[in-house]
Design a protein around this motif. Structure first.
Motif, PDB file in Angstrom:
ATOM      1  N   PRO A 187       0.982  -1.224   0.084  1.00  0.00           N
ATOM      2  CA  PRO A 187      -0.370   0.003   0.034  1.00  0.00           C
ATOM      3  C   PRO A 187       0.495   1.269  -0.378  1.00  0.00           C
ATOM      4  O   PRO A 187       0.627   2.028   0.284  1.00  0.00           O
ATOM      5  CB  PRO A 187      -0.633  -0.120   1.090  1.00  0.00           C
ATOM      6  CG  PRO A 187      -0.070  -0.835   2.093  1.00  0.00           C
ATOM      7  CD  PRO A 187       0.485  -2.171   1.435  1.00  0.00           C
ATOM      8  N   THR A 188       2.406   1.121   0.502  1.00  0.00           N
ATOM      9  CA  THR A 188       2.916   2.913   0.104  1.00  0.00           C
ATOM     10  C   THR A 188       4.146   1.690  -0.406  1.00  0.00           C
ATOM     11  O   THR A 188       4.762   1.169   0.705  1.00  0.00           O
ATOM     12  CB  THR A 188       3.392   2.921   1.635  1.00  0.00           C
ATOM     13  OG1 THR A 188       1.758   3.215   2.305  1.00  0.00           O
ATOM     14  CG2 THR A 188       3.748   4.098   1.853  1.00  0.00           C
ATOM     15  N   PRO A 189       4.730   2.630  -1.408  1.00  0.00           N
ATOM     16  CA  PRO A 189       5.831   1.838  -2.086  1.00  0.00           C
ATOM     17  C   PRO A 189       7.085   1.832  -1.137  1.00  0.00           C
ATOM     18  O   PRO A 189       7.924   1.900  -1.018  1.00  0.00           O
ATOM     19  CB  PRO A 189       6.049   1.944  -3.495  1.00  0.00           C
ATOM     20  CG  PRO A 189       4.391   2.204  -3.593  1.00  0.00           C
ATOM     21  CD  PRO A 189       3.713   2.761  -2.076  1.00  0.00           C
ATOM     22  N   VAL A 190       6.593   3.131  -1.191  1.00  0.00           N
ATOM     23  CA  VAL A 190       8.174   3.605  -0.338  1.00  0.00           C
ATOM     24  C   VAL A 190       8.815   3.036   0.908  1.00  0.00           C
ATOM     25  O   VAL A 190      10.116   2.809   0.821  1.00  0.00           O
ATOM     26  CB  VAL A 190       7.847   5.666   0.415  1.00  0.00           C
ATOM     27  CG1 VAL A 190       9.650   6.133   0.873  1.00  0.00           C
ATOM     28  CG2 VAL A 190       8.208   5.935  -1.403  1.00  0.00           C
ATOM     29  N   ALA A 191       7.996   2.734   1.838  1.00  0.00           N
ATOM     30  CA  ALA A 191       8.400   2.071   3.536  1.00  0.00           C
ATOM     31  C   ALA A 191       8.409   0.400   2.760  1.00  0.00           C
ATOM     32  O   ALA A 191       8.833   0.266   3.804  1.00  0.00           O
ATOM     33  CB  ALA A 191       6.576   2.518   3.714  1.00  0.00           C
ATOM     34  N   ALA A 192       7.521   0.426   1.498  1.00  0.00           N
ATOM     35  CA  ALA A 192       8.039  -1.198   1.338  1.00  0.00           C
ATOM     36  C   ALA A 192       9.447  -0.999   1.429  1.00  0.00           C
ATOM     37  O   ALA A 192      10.518  -1.955   0.834  1.00  0.00           O
ATOM     38  CB  ALA A 192       7.329  -1.587   0.567  1.00  0.00           C
TER      39      ALA A 192
END
Length: 844
Positions: A422-427
């Motif tokens: 849901p949050t690519p940067v956090a992933a």
């Protein structure tokens, strides 16, 4: 090798597989475990999503929900609603309820019109229907009261109680409402009555705070909800209506499900990575056992491609089997959960087998199998026959099909994790963190092996043997410690985050936060209120235990002269722009103001309106000191300039307002007050009773009760997260088991040699316990260190909570890692010692 030779590869592979999968049990277990974790997380989340989607009308209470604040609907608006379809109306107010016993509690009093609910069913006990529960007798209306509130007030069915100054009769117990989830979390107990009773009691009188109304509309079956929503907005422009369709019934819950699914699925992916060493070790051990066959084939002229295809086919078939086992377990787990806990789940769920989560889990599993199993195969293919006959499987791995596919599979794993997050940067940050942690643990394992080689010269006996094994070429420190350490790191990060947040809620917050909040204190009687509270507490009020502030509700309607565009505001800060806010006024800078930028206006300032704004909310809307905002307060539009950006200690004992204005901005408004106090449990009870006599209109929130509920909810959620994180630790133990199994034959010869040379059973057992216990201890200590490094920024920077270490949990994790590893070594030694030396030493 031509394609015509592929049938020969399949024939050889089939003959190899006839002997069974004994050498691939760890391979299958590691692969199945990670796939099962990812599939279970995705399937459970999809069950909740489908449940929300299928009950969107029930959760919303209809096809459309229209709300208005600070006023009632006009006749024109009501007629517009009814033209769309059947409509019901409701309104709610927070007020204090008081029983004959003198017990008082804050309640959410909600009144509903006839025809409620349009969709679903209200579940009651003690009354046959809502009409029977709401019936008016002797001028007193009936109400349905939820059971926990009945118990806190000491009520039973038929008892009379007051809400504010209006009497009600508890004629039913309120069990559930179909639209409860769509209305969000409420701290107060629930009381349901008729809308007419709410109006008669004066709870909707003009000028009261939080006065508003909600309509729910059922559209014809053929109607499109989005089209109807747009038509309603067009028919009633500029009326301040908030319109939501059944497709948006529980957007906040859906976002939470997305985040939780990714977090649990990420733990499953980490389990696949941790188990990857087990996959690689299992393939390497199996190929080592097939050295004579590979050498014979090469000596007879078989090309390396034939060797590769023969064993690649076996690995592919077994990988498919491992993935299939994981998918079966992952698909069944949510179904079992549904059977065991269906009636206790907080949100609706449709448990079934959903293909998309399983396909995603299968893709992760197959990519992981390719990433970790092909390098050992490339080494076996490149080793010359002479070395294979000498049982030396140490060929150089150069650039070839296997290494290219390995690199592509690793990149595919990372890309799939980012794309589905849901949050690519956090992933991406999490994936990089796991990769770095895995690399550090691998270096640590090699370093530990080298250090053990140096330390063994300083020891003797069983300790020397254990350290020698730890530094040897088959050392579990090189293979198992990275996997065990990664599992411990994930589990320790979860434990440390949980312990800090739980400490914040259960220990820090009760010390630093108020225990009581008083709402709607009349401005003209504020000094009398202070005196009444001091008498109830039995002591004088001080700035350390009691604070009172003027407050007013309002909304930010414009930013820099333009209407608020929620799409341009950061998701995490939209709460400050799409809801009413509690605001205050201060004549000069208060204590604990938390000023970060700008300068507070001086006492007595009488110029144009100025505001002090919470810094994160301001920056989320792109605002800085000197910018203008427009506030909608009490029906007025106030243009104000930002003078101060301040850090607000939410939940602390300080003025926790998003917006503070100078007094001149609201001159003559006749503001009410909000007060906060620190009190003992006995003082809280005394104040609640005493204020019911002279200040019945003041609503009292018990923060202590809310914190208790938060602790209980947090405990339930953290148990599930810890269980998921334990999967990664289990993957590390499987790798350890694989390392023990791979070296079983060599360890049997070693044990036999030691016995022949006079080694005792206790010495051999001690040597093995030292070796594997050291592996577990090293992995545990450094895994906890990495978990600490990952948890600290989450707690301190993301949650802005106080860092608190659960040392008992940390020691337990390290001890468990060392103890389980040592136990594995003892089992390996016991198995080696169970065989007689002569037969073992006569084998090749």
């Amino acid at each position: 090798m031509s394609l015509s030779a592929l049938p020969l590869s399949f024939r050889f592979a089939g003959r190899e597989l006839r002997s069974g999968v004994a050498g691939f049990r760890i391979f299958l277990a590691c692969l199945a475990l990670g796939v099962a974790a990812i599939a279970a997380a995705g399937s459970t989340a999809e069950a909740f999503r489908q449940g929300l989607a299928s009950q969107g009308r029930e959760i919303l209470g209809g096809d459309l929900r229209v709300s208005v604040e600070d006023r009632r609907f006009t006749p024109v608006e009501r007629e517009a609603f009814r033209r769309l379809g059947p409509a019901t109306f409701s309104a709610a107010q927070s007020a204090m309820a008081e029983a004959a016993s003198g017990e008082r509690r804050l309640v959410e009093l909600r009144g509903v019109s006839s025809g409620y609910p349009l969709v679903g069913k209200v579940v009651l006990t003690g009354a046959a229907s809502l009409d029977a529960a709401f019936v008016v007798r002797d001028g007193i209306a009936g109400a349905a009261v939820e059971q926990p509130l009945m118990e806190r007030l000491g009520l039973k069915l038929g008892d009379r109680f007051l809400i504010g100054e209006t009497p009600f009769i508890a004629r039913a117990v309120l069990v559930s409402e179909p639209d409860r989830l769509g209305r969000g979390f409420a701290l107060a107990g629930r009381v349901l009555t008729s809308l007419e009773a709410l109006e008669a009691g004066g709870f909707l009188a003009e000028g009261l705070p939080d006065r508003g109304e909600t309509a729910r509309i059922a559209l014809p079956v053929s109607a499109n909800v989005d089209t109807a929503s747009k038509a309603l907005r067009k028919a009633l422009p500029g009326q301040g209506l908030e319109i939501r369709t059944r497709n948006e019934a529980a957007n906040g819950v859906k976002r939470l499900i997305d985040q939780l699914e990714y977090f649990l699925g990420f733990i499953g992916l980490a389990s696949l990575v941790a188990g990857g060493l087990g996959v690689a070790g299992a393939v390497g051990a199996y190929l080592e056992s097939r050295k004579p066959s590979i050498a014979t084939l090469k000596a007879l002229g078989a090309e390396g491609v034939l060797i590769r295809n023969t064993y690649l086919i076996q690995i592919a078939l077994l990988a498919l089997l491992g993935v299939a086992i994981g998918l079966a377990v992952g698909a069944c787990a949510p179904l079992i959960l549904g059977e065991l806990a269906r009636d206790r789940l907080p949100i609706p769920a449709l448990f079934a087998v959903y293909p998309m989560p399983l396909l995603k889990a299968a893709a992760f599993g197959l990519l992981a199998a390719a990433a970790f199993s092909l390098v050992p195969l490339a080494r076996a293919r490149s080793t010359p026959p002479s070395a294979l006959f000498r049982r030396d499987l140490s060929g150089q791995v150069g650039l070839g099909l296997e290494t290219v596919v390995t690199a592509l599979a690793g990149l595919g794993l990372a890309a799939l994790a980012v794309i589905t997050a849901p949050t690519p940067v956090a992933a991406a940050v999490m994936i990089i963190g796991v990769a770095v942690a895995f690399g550090l643990l691998a270096l640590l394992g090699r370093g530990a092996a080298g250090l053990a080689g140096r330390l063994r010269r300083l020891t003797h006996g069983a300790l020397r043997i254990g350290l020698a094994n730890l530094s040897g070429p088959r050392s579990a420190a090189r293979t198992a410690s990275p996997a065990i350490g990664l599992g411990v790191a994930l589990l320790s990060a979860v434990v440390l985050i949980q312990s800090s947040l739980l400490s914040q809620v259960s220990q820090v917050a009760p010390r630093t936060a108020p225990s009581m909040v008083f709402l709607d204190v009349p401005g003209d009687r504020a000094p009398q209120f202070d005196a009444a509270l001091a008498r109830a507490f039995g002591q004088a009020l001080t700035a350390e235990t009691y604070l009172r502030f003027p407050f007013v509700s309002g909304r930010i309607s414009r930013i820099k002269g333009e209407p608020v565009d929620l799409k341009a505001i950061k998701d995490g800060e939209r709460w400050a722009y799409d809801n009413d806010l509690q605001m205050s006024v201060f004549d000069g800078e208060p204590a604990n103001a938390g000023v970060q930028e700008g300068r507070w206006w001086p006492a007595g300032y009488s110029g144009p309106p100025l505001v002090a704004m919470e810094i994160d909310a301001a920056k989320g809307g792109g605002l800085k000191v000197g910018d203008d905002i427009t506030l909608s307060i009490l029906g007025r539009e106030i243009d104000a300039r930002i003078a101060v950006l301040r850090k607000v200690e939410w939940g602390g004992f300080s003025p926790a307002f998003t917006v503070i204005l100078n007094p001149g901005a609201l001159e003559g408004a006749g503001l009410r007050y909000i007060a906060i106090a620190k009190a003992s449990e006995d003082q809280e009870k005394a104040a609640t009773r005493a204020l019911g006599q002279d200040f019945a209109e003041v609503n009292i929130i018990s923060v202590r009760e809310g914190l208790t509920q938060a602790v209980e909810m947090f405990d339930r959620l953290s148990l599930a997260v810890r269980g998921a994180a334990a999967v990664a630790a289990l993957a590390g133990l499987l790798v350890l088991a694989g390392a023990i199994a791979a070296g079983a034959r060599a360890r049997a010869r070693e044990a036999a040699t030691l016995k022949v040379l006079g080694g005792s059973r206790s010495q051999i057992l001690t040597a093995y316990a030292v070796e594997y216990g050291a592996v577990g201890l090293i992995a545990g200590v450094f895994g906890v260190a990495l978990g600490y490094a990952a948890a600290w920024p989450v707690v301190v920077l993301v949650f802005e909570a106080k860092w608190s270490v659960d040392w008992g949990g940390v020691v337990a994790l390290v001890g468990a890692a060392a103890g389980l590893a040592a136990l594995g070594g003892l089992l390996a030694a016991a198995q080696a010692l169970s065989r007689r030396p002569a037969p073992v030493l006569r084998t090749e």
